[in-house]
Design a protein around this motif. Structure first.
Motif, mmCIF file in Angstrom:
data_model
loop_
_atom_site.group_PDB
_atom_site.id
_atom_site.type_symbol
_atom_site.label_atom_id
_atom_site.label_comp_id
_atom_site.label_asym_id
_atom_site.label_seq_id
_atom_site.Cartn_x
_atom_site.Cartn_y
_atom_site.Cartn_z
ATOM 1 N N GLN A 69 9.509 -0.217 -3.382
ATOM 2 C CA GLN A 69 9.960 1.244 -2.648
ATOM 3 C C GLN A 69 10.147 1.727 -1.301
ATOM 4 O O GLN A 69 9.086 1.001 -1.238
ATOM 5 C CB GLN A 69 9.766 2.361 -3.269
ATOM 6 N N TRP A 70 11.368 2.195 -0.552
ATOM 7 C CA TRP A 70 10.922 1.713 0.386
ATOM 8 C C TRP A 70 11.502 3.286 1.279
ATOM 9 O O TRP A 70 12.907 3.816 0.399
ATOM 10 C CB TRP A 70 12.284 0.425 1.415
ATOM 11 N N GLN A 71 10.683 3.573 2.049
ATOM 12 C CA GLN A 71 10.528 4.724 2.377
ATOM 13 C C GLN A 71 10.830 4.710 4.091
ATOM 14 O O GLN A 71 10.183 4.713 4.708
ATOM 15 C CB GLN A 71 9.720 6.338 2.147
ATOM 16 N N GLN A 72 11.739 6.122 4.929
ATOM 17 C CA GLN A 72 11.872 5.541 5.964
ATOM 18 C C GLN A 72 12.333 6.501 6.870
ATOM 19 O O GLN A 72 12.816 7.416 6.264
ATOM 20 C CB GLN A 72 13.304 4.488 6.315
ATOM 21 N N ARG A 73 11.540 6.985 7.941
ATOM 22 C CA ARG A 73 11.716 8.529 8.998
ATOM 23 C C ARG A 73 12.682 7.185 9.619
ATOM 24 O O ARG A 73 12.029 6.790 10.190
ATOM 25 C CB ARG A 73 10.447 8.839 8.983
ATOM 26 N N LEU A 74 13.490 8.780 9.799
ATOM 27 C CA LEU A 74 14.822 8.945 10.843
ATOM 28 C C LEU A 74 15.191 8.916 11.927
ATOM 29 O O LEU A 74 15.145 8.054 13.377
ATOM 30 C CB LEU A 74 16.518 8.232 9.952
ATOM 31 N N ASN A 75 14.340 10.240 12.326
ATOM 32 C CA ASN A 75 13.937 10.940 13.139
ATOM 33 C C ASN A 75 13.862 12.493 12.540
ATOM 34 O O ASN A 75 12.908 12.087 11.539
ATOM 35 C CB ASN A 75 15.179 11.520 14.010
ATOM 36 N N ILE A 90 5.361 9.828 12.515
ATOM 37 C CA ILE A 90 6.164 8.812 13.739
ATOM 38 C C ILE A 90 5.190 8.456 13.590
ATOM 39 O O ILE A 90 5.419 6.933 14.591
ATOM 40 C CB ILE A 90 6.427 10.168 14.381
ATOM 41 N N ILE A 91 3.817 8.862 13.295
ATOM 42 C CA ILE A 91 3.376 7.313 13.559
ATOM 43 C C ILE A 91 2.965 5.983 12.814
ATOM 44 O O ILE A 91 3.354 5.131 13.020
ATOM 45 C CB ILE A 91 1.237 7.844 13.566
ATOM 46 N N LYS A 92 3.792 7.094 11.613
ATOM 47 C CA LYS A 92 3.360 5.711 10.216
ATOM 48 C C LYS A 92 5.083 6.222 10.084
ATOM 49 O O LYS A 92 5.607 7.105 8.866
ATOM 50 C CB LYS A 92 2.803 5.976 9.151
ATOM 51 N N PRO A 93 6.329 5.236 10.495
ATOM 52 C CA PRO A 93 7.780 5.979 10.671
ATOM 53 C C PRO A 93 8.122 5.082 8.770
ATOM 54 O O PRO A 93 8.983 5.634 8.821
ATOM 55 C CB PRO A 93 8.345 5.431 11.132
ATOM 56 N N TYR A 94 7.561 4.531 7.918
ATOM 57 C CA TYR A 94 8.303 3.670 7.264
ATOM 58 C C TYR A 94 6.490 3.604 5.881
ATOM 59 O O TYR A 94 5.039 3.938 6.770
ATOM 60 C CB TYR A 94 8.485 2.464 7.454
ATOM 61 N N HIS A 95 7.151 3.367 5.199
ATOM 62 C CA HIS A 95 5.905 3.270 3.580
ATOM 63 C C HIS A 95 7.331 2.446 2.881
ATOM 64 O O HIS A 95 8.010 2.869 1.812
ATOM 65 C CB HIS A 95 5.853 4.545 2.503
ATOM 66 N N VAL A 96 6.026 1.802 2.539
ATOM 67 C CA VAL A 96 6.479 0.584 1.464
ATOM 68 C C VAL A 96 5.519 -0.229 0.549
ATOM 69 O O VAL A 96 4.504 0.221 0.708
ATOM 70 C CB VAL A 96 7.390 -0.389 2.424
ATOM 71 N N LEU A 97 6.875 0.077 -0.974
ATOM 72 C CA LEU A 97 5.398 -0.035 -2.010
ATOM 73 C C LEU A 97 6.405 -1.145 -2.893
ATOM 74 O O LEU A 97 7.886 -0.857 -3.502
ATOM 75 C CB LEU A 97 5.505 1.809 -2.785
ATOM 76 N N ALA A 98 5.250 -2.171 -3.180
ATOM 77 C CA ALA A 98 5.622 -2.983 -4.296
ATOM 78 C C ALA A 98 5.350 -3.053 -5.263
ATOM 79 O O ALA A 98 3.766 -3.281 -5.361
ATOM 80 C CB ALA A 98 6.143 -4.309 -3.286
ATOM 81 N N GLY A 99 5.613 -3.700 -6.666
ATOM 82 C CA GLY A 99 4.973 -3.336 -7.617
ATOM 83 C C GLY A 99 5.504 -4.237 -9.036
ATOM 84 O O GLY A 99 6.910 -4.900 -8.674
ATOM 85 N N VAL A 100 4.438 -4.723 -9.766
ATOM 86 C CA VAL A 100 5.443 -5.575 -10.770
ATOM 87 C C VAL A 100 4.378 -5.614 -12.352
ATOM 88 O O VAL A 100 3.189 -5.508 -11.988
ATOM 89 C CB VAL A 100 5.299 -7.303 -10.507
ATOM 90 N N LYS A 101 5.120 -5.372 -13.378
ATOM 91 C CA LYS A 101 3.730 -5.781 -14.750
ATOM 92 C C LYS A 101 4.454 -6.424 -15.246
ATOM 93 O O LYS A 101 5.895 -6.215 -15.432
ATOM 94 C CB LYS A 101 4.354 -4.008 -14.815
#
Lengths: 644, 360
Positions: free
Chosen positions: A167-173, A144-155
């Motif tokens: 990549q996008w991670q999201q906590r909804l509830n 609940i403190i960090k309800p999302y996580h985004v990761l971006a990269g390039v090779k």
């Protein structure tokens, strides 16, 4: 005439996060690689990762877009089931999965199980293959403190590679969360190679190896009070690539193209009840589309444009229950229907219905563990024209046992026997089946005896793991191509028998940290004697089967100091023969190839970031795994990734 | 006392290796040495897209064979799918299908004289067969042409457009007959034989035959024989006979169908070809009747008869056995009596598809 073996490629992709460490002391031999280790292995895709496993032979046609398939313990790619989060990625058309299509940016773990995973609660398909390659997606782990996580990269790097991913991670509830990934790969695929035998003395350039691939997936996760889980996942893959083909002397022009569009939706529901009852429901619908284009085909149109489409509906239900302490039983039933269409001459348009039933039992008593199951398979087919495969009803057993001889040492003895088969693929049955083909399933009996040993110490060597397995496989009714004078009347039949004896050894060492420095090393060695025992009068009798090296060794070593790590890999293969005649003229030389990588972790502002550089084939060795498909020389890859 | 004698072991290993090496390439029983012949070249197709076509030479005098003699002599390889080999004058011509080349070779030394590319820009013409007439070579290619090559200058002078995917050719009554297979059009094969006037080098007509013709041969009684494969579905394979004076079809027979791509070999009053049932059919050209279902009389087992050739000097029929098409094949020779000649079979490369006999 000249039909094209176009069909051996299609597939999907997967998603990622860190998962638990697999216990190596499993009842069947198992090897795994977690997401944190992918970079250590210079791995861009699943094929790059699994080539470090013992008992594995990756057939690599070279280059970014080249087909890469896995053969485990010389059984051939059709005997390995590839599972994504426990549900099979199935290709009934050619029975093999191109592992180069699985990028690793959304994968948390890749594991290979000889025989099968030892969990009782699985879909029946997990029991129904010679070995299982399990790919696990990244699962959101948010608060609940960090309800999302985004990761971006390039090779990016050699072969004109540009590979951005997101990549996008999201906590909804409290119960719901989601993960979405997108990964785009572009490469011109060009590389230099040395042609031997056409009189040229300059390096040639591999052409028509360009790739454009988009992989996108999204999954929603529902979790309730530690007992119920639901995942619904959607995957989409689209690629367009050139097929550089075999190197043909004096005719370097290839123009063939391949396009894939694959989509699937899969859902998984599991629940553990208070009385130890566990249930698992898995569903999937998928569509795999392939287009093969030869713009220079010498028919009336002046080109060949073929379209293939596979559609599958799949449902599995599994239930496990603990009858007594230490005794669990399970039952799984899987039903699937596959329909295949192709706009090729005289096509049968087959539909295949498969029903699998598995009854399994696991007994744990003292230092012993005994596990067994019976797999009952029913296959029925219908065709629009021609003759369908005869209905099959087959019963096959598996028995596994492990024993821990001493309470206080990390030694475990294990053994398994698995009797399994594979059904003929739809291509073997119906691809340009000018004459009706009668093909029975291909049978494999596997016997394995091994030991694992693990020591954890307070000394410098913190952790040592050693596993060793000896195995014997007998393949009967091996499905082999039966060519004809007339190339149009190519056929398949059950004419082969193969005896395979092998040894797999793996060793892993990890040191303690000493003033910020730590070392890790791993080795996998494989010995395989896989001989043709089909026909005493044949010139190939008792000779090693094609493309099977006797010795394979993978060495990995790494050193880590604070935020900086360096890794080196060396892969060694002894020579192979490309035909069943083990004669010098058919020899494909052995090779040793070294890769290296360096990784630096740092903070970009407040955001964790990672920069890595990889070099493959450091010594610029000229070699090939499949004859006439040269592998690239030295190549580089630079990656940058940031986490928000 | 655990001293292991490495020296003895090494000697033993060397001896075993040397002994096994000596055995290679020599056949146990001697072959009857023919008077004028020096040897026989065997063109091994290899496998399509495997780039492994080779030439095997069997030397009658030494009774030993050399595999892949072309690369041993020239340092370069033939390429992909050698489909036809013939000697005309002092030169030997090897037609390499997928590589799209004609290798012109000195048959006495196997030295390459010239490699003629049959690429049309970046597209491969895919040459298939070669025949000769009055210092011209005629090369059929899958792109629907017959190339006219001058055998002195080794330059291609003309491409004659014929039907779809032409295969074998034969010269009869001063005309070139070309089998147009259309084999790359699945379900819609060609069904014609092109007739080419050898003076004007133009196609004068197309004779309709059984669909998908690939093999063609002629006798000395004015018959041109055409073997067709049908469409593998509703149209059956069969034999068509054309009168070489009128170019009219005189016979069509499904019963006399042959094996795909078999040479139709003329020997006096007989033609031979591989029948649909994999025998070597003997057909009397004078009586126009089947003389024998199989030339072979001693029950020699041939796994996959791929092609035949006849050596009229030694009066021997050669049969190429492709085995499983993925490993080494064998070459059999049969005498007039249909019995296997002593010393045969000999080992060939992968998919032996054509042979040519070399004189001393």
């Amino acid at each position: 005439m000249a039909q094209t073996d176009t069909t051996s490629r299609k597939l999907n992709e997967v998603t990622i996060i860190a998962t638990s460490r697999l216990n190596n002391k499993t009842i069947t031999s198992a090897q795994q690689i977690n997401s944190t280790d992918f970079i250590k292995l210079n791995a861009l895709n699943v094929a790059d990762a699994v080539r470090n496993f013992a008992g594995v032979n990756v057939k690599d046609y070279g280059g970014i877009g080249g087909l890469k398939t896995i053969s485990v313990r010389s059984l051939g790619s059709t005997h390995t089931a590839v599972l994504l989060d426990g549900v099979q990625i199935n290709d009934a058309q050619n029975g093999q999965i191109d592992l180069s299509k699985f990028v690793l940016t959304n994968v948390s773990q890749v594991a290979l199980f000889n025989g099968q995973p030892d969990d009782l609660l699985q879909p029946a398909r997990a029991f129904a293959a010679g070995s299982v390659l399990s790919v696990k997606s990244i699962v959101p782990n948010l608060s609940i403190i960090k309800p999302y996580h985004v990761l971006a990269g390039v090779k990016g790097g050699s072969f004109g590679l540009v590979n951005p991913y997101f990549q996008w991670q999201q906590r909804l509830n409290a119960s719901w969360s989601l993960v979405a990934n997108a990964n785009y790969t572009y490469a011109n695929g060009r590389y230099k190679y040395k042609v031997e035998g056409d009189g040229s003395d300059t390096l040639a350039v591999r052409r028509n190896g360009d790739v454009k691939a988009l992989q996108a997936d999204a999954a929603v996760y529902w979790h309730k009070s530690d007992s119920s889980d639901l995942t619904v996942r959607f995957n989409y893959y689209n690629s367009k690539r050139g097929l550089p083909g075999a190197v043909i002397f004096y005719n370097p022009y290839t123009t063939e193209r391949l396009e894939n569009e694959d989509a699937f939706v899969q859902a998984k529901y599991s629940r553990t009840f208070k009385n130890s009852l566990r249930i698992l429901l898995s569903s999937k619908v998928s569509q795999l589309k392939t287009r093969y284009l030869d713009p220079q085909f010498l028919n009336t149109q002046g080109y060949l444009d073929q379209h293939y489409r596979q559609r599958e509906a799949y449902q599995s239900a599994a239930i496990a229950y603990q009858l007594l302490p230490g005794w669990e039983v399970s039952y799984a039933v899987d039903a699937s229907y596959i329909k295949m269409d192709a706009d090729i001459y005289n096509y049968a348009y087959p539909g295949r219905f498969t029903l699998l039933n598995v009854l399994a039992s696991k007994l744990t008593k003292g230092n012993w563990m005994l596990q067994g199951n019976l797999l009952q398979t029913n296959i029925g087919e219908r065709v629009k024209q021609g003759k369908p495969m005869a209905s099959q009803s087959i019963l096959k057993p598996t028995l596994m046992a492990s024993f821990k001889p001493f309470d206080h040492t990390g030694l475990l003895i294990r053994a398994f026997y698995k009797d399994i088969f594979r059904a003929p693929t739809l291509d073997e049955l119906y691809f340009y089946a000018i004459l009706p083909r009668t093909i029975k399933p291909e049978d494999v009996k596997q016997y394995n005896l091994g030991a694992t040993y693990q020591v954890k110490t307070d000394n410098l060597l913190q952790d040592i793991e050693l596993t060793s397995d000896a195995y014997y496989n007998h393949v009967a009714n091996k499905i082999l191509a039966i060519p004809n004078k007339n190339p149009a009347i190519y056929s398949f039949s059950n004419i082969g028998k193969v005896d395979i004896k092998g040894i797999d050894v793996t060793l892993k060492i990890q040191t303690h940290q000493i003033s910020n420095w730590s070392l890790s090393a791993a080795a996998s060695y494989t010995f395989q004697k896989a001989i043709d025992v089909s026909d005493e009068s044949s010139s190939t009798y008792l000779q090693q089967i094609p493309y099977t090296p006797k010795h394979t060794l993978a060495l990995n070593a790494g050193v880590n100091c604070k935020a900086f790590s360096i890794y080196v890999n060396h892969l060694l293969s002894s020579h192979r023969y490309y035909t069943g005649n083990n004669l010098p003229e058919y020899l494909v030389p052995g090779y040793g190839v070294t890769d290296a990588s360096a990784i630096y972790h740092f903070k970009a502002g407040a955001m964790p970031a990672q920069l890595s550089v990889e070099a493959n084939n450091l010594s610029n060795k000229n070699y090939s795994i499949i004859r006439s498909y040269p592998m690239p020389g030295r190549s580089y890859r630079l990656s940058f990734q940031i986490t928000i | 006392m655990k001293h292991f004698n490495f020296k003895n072991l090494f000697t033993a290993i060397t001896l075993v290796a040397a002994l096994s090496a000596c055995k290679k390439d020599r056949i146990v029983e001697p072959i009857d040495i023919p008077a004028e012949r020096a040897g026989v070249y065997i063109l091994n197709q290899g496998n399509i897209n495997a780039n492994n076509s080779t030439l095997t030479y069997f030397n009658y005098a030494t009774q030993s064979s050399t595999s892949d003699i072309f690369s041993a002599v020239n340092g370069t390889k033939l390429g992909d799918t050698g489909n036809d080999i013939k000697i005309y004058g002092s030169k030997m011509y090897i037609v390499v299908n997928v590589s799209s080349t004609i290798e012109v070779v000195d048959p006495k030394t196997t030295k390459s004289i010239k490699r003629i590319s049959m690429l049309n820009g970046t597209a491969a013409r895919q040459p298939r067969y070669i025949v000769f007439n009055k210092n011209k070579a005629f090369i059929s290619s899958y792109d629907g042409t017959v190339a006219v090559l001058d055998t002195a200058s080794l330059a291609i002078e003309k491409y004659i457009t014929v039907g779809r995917n032409p295969e074998q050719m034969v010269i009869s009554n001063n005309k070139l007959y070309v089998a147009n297979s259309g084999g790359l059009d699945f379900g819609n094969p060609d069904k014609t034989v092109s007739v080419i006037n050898l003076s004007t080098l133009t196609e004068t007509k197309k004779v309709e035959v059984v669909a998908n013709p690939t093999s063609i041969g002629a006798d000395s009684y004015g018959h041109v024989y055409v073997l067709s494969n049908g469409d593998y579905k509703s149209i059956a394979a069969g034999l068509t006979i054309i009168n070489n004076a009128t170019d009219a079809v005189t016979l069509t027979s499904a019963d006399l169908a042959g094996g795909y791509g078999s040479s139709i070999v003329n020997n006096g009053d007989y033609i031979y070809y591989i029948s649909a049932s994999n025998g070597i059919l003997v057909y009397n050209t004078k009586t126009q009747k089947v003389e024998k279902e199989n030339f072979i009389t001693d029950n020699t087992a041939i796994t996959s008869p791929f092609n035949i050739a006849y050596d009229d000097i030694n009066q021997q029929l050669f049969v190429m056995d492709a085995k499983n098409y993925a490993t080494n094949g064998q070459l059999f020779a049969f005498g007039k009596d249909g019995k296997l000649v002593k010393g045969y079979p000999i080992t060939t490369g992968i998919t032996p598809g054509a042979v040519v006999f070399v004189n001393k």
